[in-house]
Design an enzyme around this catalytic site. Structure first.
Site, PDB file in Angstrom:
ATOM      1  N   ARG A  87       0.839  -1.204   0.000  1.00 52.13           N
ATOM      2  CA  ARG A  87       0.000   0.000   0.000  1.00 52.13           C
ATOM      3  C   ARG A  87       0.866   1.242   0.000  1.00 52.13           C
ATOM      4  NH1 ARG A  87      -5.100   2.095   2.364  1.00 52.13           N
ATOM      5  NH2 ARG A  87      -5.049   4.256   1.704  1.00 52.13           N
ATOM      6  N   ARG A  96      -5.374   1.179  -4.749  1.00 53.30           N
ATOM      7  CA  ARG A  96      -4.509   0.588  -3.724  1.00 53.30           C
ATOM      8  C   ARG A  96      -4.521  -0.927  -3.788  1.00 53.30           C
ATOM      9  NH1 ARG A  96      -8.380   3.690   0.240  1.00 53.30           N
ATOM     10  NH2 ARG A  96      -7.821   5.134  -1.341  1.00 53.30           N
ATOM     11  N   ASP A  99      -6.697  -1.930   1.323  1.00 52.66           N
ATOM     12  CA  ASP A  99      -7.241  -0.898   2.193  1.00 52.66           C
ATOM     13  C   ASP A  99      -7.951  -1.601   3.331  1.00 52.66           C
ATOM     14  OD1 ASP A  99      -7.995   1.676   3.076  1.00 52.66           O
ATOM     15  OD2 ASP A  99      -9.910   1.540   2.018  1.00 52.66           O
ATOM     16  N   ASP A 101      -9.963  -0.746   6.927  1.00 52.55           N
ATOM     17  CA  ASP A 101     -10.556   0.309   7.758  1.00 52.55           C
ATOM     18  C   ASP A 101     -11.301  -0.302   8.931  1.00 52.55           C
ATOM     19  OD1 ASP A 101      -9.857   2.589   6.204  1.00 52.55           O
ATOM     20  OD2 ASP A 101     -11.498   2.167   4.828  1.00 52.55           O
TER      21      ASP A 101
END
Length: 172
Positions: A87, A96, A99, A101
């Site tokens: 990344r 990317r 990712d 989150d």
């Protein structure tokens, strides 16, 4: 242990392998246990201006975890995993390899420069809500409500991706 919801996405490289590797890496974090993972869904890339059909499509999934780590330390581990998968953070909302989150961390609500919980845009993102519903149909976003009642839950902006299960169960 606190329950947490982790959203995964990849639109560069071997997208499916990136998600599979991320699930394994999440489960390998000391103090974190993956308890479930959704199926994989596919969607157009989303940029600040909206959907970007010219960018490579994303594969997305959601993992449910139990964490002994506080959210900031869990975020550090997610950033470490992202870096291990190549990344690069050159452009906000850019393409990317991976990712990760934190979408929700129990019922915790926080707003710092580094981490806002629950994730401030999760409720409007079909690529988060649709796979989250697969693993927790009764889920709530603190301050928003039941995810099954959100417009994003029935969006045609995501579609199934034919793949074997990301996670078969506890490995430790």
């Amino acid at each position: 242990m606190s329950p947490a919801v982790i959203a995964l996405g990849s639109n560069l490289g071997d997208r499916e392998a990136n998600l599979r590797g991320a699930i394994a890496a999440l489960d390998a974090i000391e103090g974190v246990t993956v308890t479930a993972a959704s199926g994989i869904v596919e969607s157009n890339a989303v940029k600040p201006e909206g959907s970007d059909a010219a960018a490579p499509d994303y594969l997305n999934a959601v993992a449910l975890v139990q964490s002994e780590l506080p959210p900031q330390y869990l975020l550090d581990e997610l950033n470490r995993i992202e870096a291990a998968f190549g990344r690069v953070r050159e452009e906000p909302w850019g393409d990317r390899t991976l990712d990760l989150d934190i979408v929700a961390f129990g019922s915790l609500a926080s707003d710092s420069a580094r981490l806002t919980l629950p994730h401030p845009r999760a409720w409007e993102r079909p690529f988060v809500i649709v796979p989250w519903l697969q693993v927790d149909p009764d889920a709530l976003i603190p301050g928003v409500g039941r995810i099954a009642a959100l417009d994003a839950a029935t969006s045609s902006e995501v579609w199934p991706f034919d793949a074997a299960a990301l996670f078969e169960g506890a490995t430790r």
